[in-house]
Design a protein around this motif. Structure first.
Motif, PDB file in Angstrom:
ATOM      1  N   LYS A 123       0.864  -1.182   0.000  1.00  0.00           N
ATOM      2  CA  LYS A 123       0.000   0.000   0.000  1.00  0.00           C
ATOM      3  C   LYS A 123       0.895   1.225   0.000  1.00  0.00           C
ATOM      4  CE  LYS A 123      -3.444  -2.240   2.946  1.00  0.00           C
ATOM      5  NZ  LYS A 123      -4.170  -2.137   4.226  1.00  0.00           N
ATOM      6  N   ILE A 124       0.700   2.098  -0.974  1.00  0.00           N
ATOM      7  CA  ILE A 124       1.557   3.265  -1.129  1.00  0.00           C
ATOM      8  C   ILE A 124       0.716   4.515  -1.390  1.00  0.00           C
ATOM      9  CG2 ILE A 124       3.397   4.308  -2.529  1.00  0.00           C
ATOM     10  CD1 ILE A 124       4.304   1.852  -0.917  1.00  0.00           C
ATOM     11  N   LEU A 125       1.011   5.570  -0.643  1.00  0.00           N
ATOM     12  CA  LEU A 125       0.379   6.874  -0.850  1.00  0.00           C
ATOM     13  C   LEU A 125       1.428   7.810  -1.419  1.00  0.00           C
ATOM     14  CD1 LEU A 125      -2.074   8.776  -0.478  1.00  0.00           C
ATOM     15  CD2 LEU A 125      -1.108   9.373   1.741  1.00  0.00           C
ATOM     16  N   ILE A 126       1.118   8.424  -2.541  1.00  0.00           N
ATOM     17  CA  ILE A 126       2.026   9.337  -3.233  1.00  0.00           C
ATOM     18  C   ILE A 126       1.382  10.715  -3.313  1.00  0.00           C
ATOM     19  CG2 ILE A 126       3.116   9.858  -5.457  1.00  0.00           C
ATOM     20  CD1 ILE A 126       4.388   7.450  -4.116  1.00  0.00           C
ATOM     21  N   ASN A 127       2.172  11.750  -3.057  1.00  0.00           N
ATOM     22  CA  ASN A 127       1.701  13.123  -3.186  1.00  0.00           C
ATOM     23  C   ASN A 127       2.501  13.796  -4.292  1.00  0.00           C
ATOM     24  OD1 ASN A 127       1.182  15.922  -2.905  1.00  0.00           O
ATOM     25  ND2 ASN A 127       0.623  15.607  -0.769  1.00  0.00           N
ATOM     26  N   TYR A 128       1.805  14.251  -5.350  1.00  0.00           N
ATOM     27  CA  TYR A 128       2.467  14.893  -6.484  1.00  0.00           C
ATOM     28  C   TYR A 128       3.269  16.130  -6.079  1.00  0.00           C
ATOM     29  CZ  TYR A 128      -0.180  12.143  -9.925  1.00  0.00           C
ATOM     30  OH  TYR A 128      -0.689  11.134 -10.686  1.00  0.00           O
ATOM     31  N   LYS A 129       2.895  16.766  -4.996  1.00  0.00           N
ATOM     32  CA  LYS A 129       3.611  17.961  -4.548  1.00  0.00           C
ATOM     33  C   LYS A 129       5.051  17.638  -4.139  1.00  0.00           C
ATOM     34  CE  LYS A 129      -0.411  20.532  -2.986  1.00  0.00           C
ATOM     35  NZ  LYS A 129      -1.089  21.141  -1.845  1.00  0.00           N
ATOM     36  N   ASP A 130       5.352  16.354  -3.929  1.00  0.00           N
ATOM     37  CA  ASP A 130       6.695  15.941  -3.542  1.00  0.00           C
ATOM     38  C   ASP A 130       7.602  15.660  -4.743  1.00  0.00           C
ATOM     39  OD1 ASP A 130       5.957  16.077  -0.863  1.00  0.00           O
ATOM     40  OD2 ASP A 130       5.256  13.997  -0.850  1.00  0.00           O
ATOM     41  N   ALA A 131       7.102  15.896  -5.958  1.00  0.00           N
ATOM     42  CA  ALA A 131       7.877  15.624  -7.174  1.00  0.00           C
ATOM     43  C   ALA A 131       9.044  16.597  -7.317  1.00  0.00           C
ATOM     44  CB  ALA A 131       6.985  15.702  -8.401  1.00  0.00           C
ATOM     45  N   HIS A 132      10.157  16.050  -7.779  1.00  0.00           N
ATOM     46  CA  HIS A 132      11.347  16.855  -8.059  1.00  0.00           C
ATOM     47  C   HIS A 132      11.988  16.308  -9.329  1.00  0.00           C
ATOM     48  CE1 HIS A 132      14.828  19.342  -7.339  1.00  0.00           C
ATOM     49  NE2 HIS A 132      15.602  18.276  -7.490  1.00  0.00           N
ATOM     50  N   LYS A 133      12.056  17.118 -10.352  1.00  0.00           N
ATOM     51  CA  LYS A 133      12.643  16.717 -11.642  1.00  0.00           C
ATOM     52  C   LYS A 133      11.990  15.451 -12.195  1.00  0.00           C
ATOM     53  CE  LYS A 133      17.082  18.913 -10.872  1.00  0.00           C
ATOM     54  NZ  LYS A 133      18.529  18.758 -10.863  1.00  0.00           N
ATOM     55  N   GLY A 134      10.683  15.373 -12.117  1.00  0.00           N
ATOM     56  CA  GLY A 134       9.943  14.273 -12.692  1.00  0.00           C
ATOM     57  C   GLY A 134       9.889  12.993 -11.883  1.00  0.00           C
ATOM     58  N   SER A 135      10.424  13.002 -10.657  1.00  0.00           N
ATOM     59  CA  SER A 135      10.404  11.809  -9.828  1.00  0.00           C
ATOM     60  C   SER A 135       9.954  12.167  -8.404  1.00  0.00           C
ATOM     61  CB  SER A 135      11.796  11.198  -9.704  1.00  0.00           C
ATOM     62  OG  SER A 135      12.227  10.694 -10.931  1.00  0.00           O
ATOM     63  N   ILE A 136       9.442  11.174  -7.746  1.00  0.00           N
ATOM     64  CA  ILE A 136       9.104  11.297  -6.331  1.00  0.00           C
ATOM     65  C   ILE A 136       9.904  10.217  -5.616  1.00  0.00           C
ATOM     66  CG2 ILE A 136       7.286  11.075  -4.605  1.00  0.00           C
ATOM     67  CD1 ILE A 136       5.318  12.028  -6.816  1.00  0.00           C
ATOM     68  N   ILE A 137      10.653  10.626  -4.602  1.00  0.00           N
ATOM     69  CA  ILE A 137      11.446   9.690  -3.823  1.00  0.00           C
ATOM     70  C   ILE A 137      11.169   9.934  -2.358  1.00  0.00           C
ATOM     71  CG2 ILE A 137      13.764   8.903  -3.214  1.00  0.00           C
ATOM     72  CD1 ILE A 137      14.671   9.848  -5.995  1.00  0.00           C
ATOM     73  N   TYR A 138      10.759   8.875  -1.674  1.00  0.00           N
ATOM     74  CA  TYR A 138      10.579   8.918  -0.221  1.00  0.00           C
ATOM     75  C   TYR A 138      11.591   7.957   0.390  1.00  0.00           C
ATOM     76  CZ  TYR A 138       5.925  10.864  -1.264  1.00  0.00           C
ATOM     77  OH  TYR A 138       4.876  11.622  -1.730  1.00  0.00           O
ATOM     78  N   GLU A 139      12.341   8.419   1.347  1.00  0.00           N
ATOM     79  CA  GLU A 139      13.268   7.560   2.068  1.00  0.00           C
ATOM     80  C   GLU A 139      12.900   7.583   3.542  1.00  0.00           C
ATOM     81  OE1 GLU A 139      17.376   7.173   0.295  1.00  0.00           O
ATOM     82  OE2 GLU A 139      16.927   9.287  -0.120  1.00  0.00           O
ATOM     83  N   PHE A 140      12.876   6.415   4.148  1.00  0.00           N
ATOM     84  CA  PHE A 140      12.457   6.295   5.546  1.00  0.00           C
ATOM     85  C   PHE A 140      13.583   5.770   6.410  1.00  0.00           C
ATOM     86  CE2 PHE A 140       8.920   5.494   2.667  1.00  0.00           C
ATOM     87  CZ  PHE A 140       8.032   6.485   3.038  1.00  0.00           C
TER      88      PHE A 140
END
Length: 140
Positions: A123-140
């Protein structure tokens, strides 16, 4: 449903998430140990994803679903797969796999994993506002 929790559960055990990457080609989720990686090829389905009404949900069969163990990939097929548009900025991806061992296609030299994968839930929630240069990367 709690959209704020990103989870990856393998064989009924929460293996956690260390990194989520989304770009125009695919969604990639890496577990906490760095051993397992789940990858979905989204490239050909962005039109369907973008056409989901807000709020709304659509069952989408993607081109490939891959589970890797120590970079050794295997093709798997979902029991359930959908994308939900929560609002204009947020997408929720849900993938559920049962009886994986019956239909898995290993693409590594061993033709197996260290464990026999039986189930996977992501299950993954993505927020477009977190995009940078065409990608979204979340690190935990």
């Amino acid at each position: 449903m709690n959209y704020k929790s990103n989870i990856m559960i393998l064989n009924d055990m929460d293996i956690g998430i260390s990194k989520i990457t989304l770009d125009k080609g695919d969604l990639k989720v890496i577990d906490k140990s760095g051993i397992y990686c789940f990858r979905v090829f989204l490239y050909y389905n962005w039109k369907k994803i973008n056409n989901i009404k807000t709020p709304g949900k659509a069952k989408i069969d993607f081109n490939e679903y891959i589970l890797s163990e120590n970079n050794g990939p295997a093709l798997i097929w979902p029991t359930e797969s959908y994308v939900e548009k929560i609002n204009d900025d947020s997408l929720y991806f849900y993938f559920s796999f049962h009886d994986i061992a019956k239909n898995i296609t290993y693409m590594n030299k061993r033709n197996s994993f260290d464990i026999l994968p039986n189930s996977l839930e992501v299950k993954i929630l993505i927020n477009y506002k977190d995009a940078h240069k065409g990608s979204i990367i979340y690190e935990f």
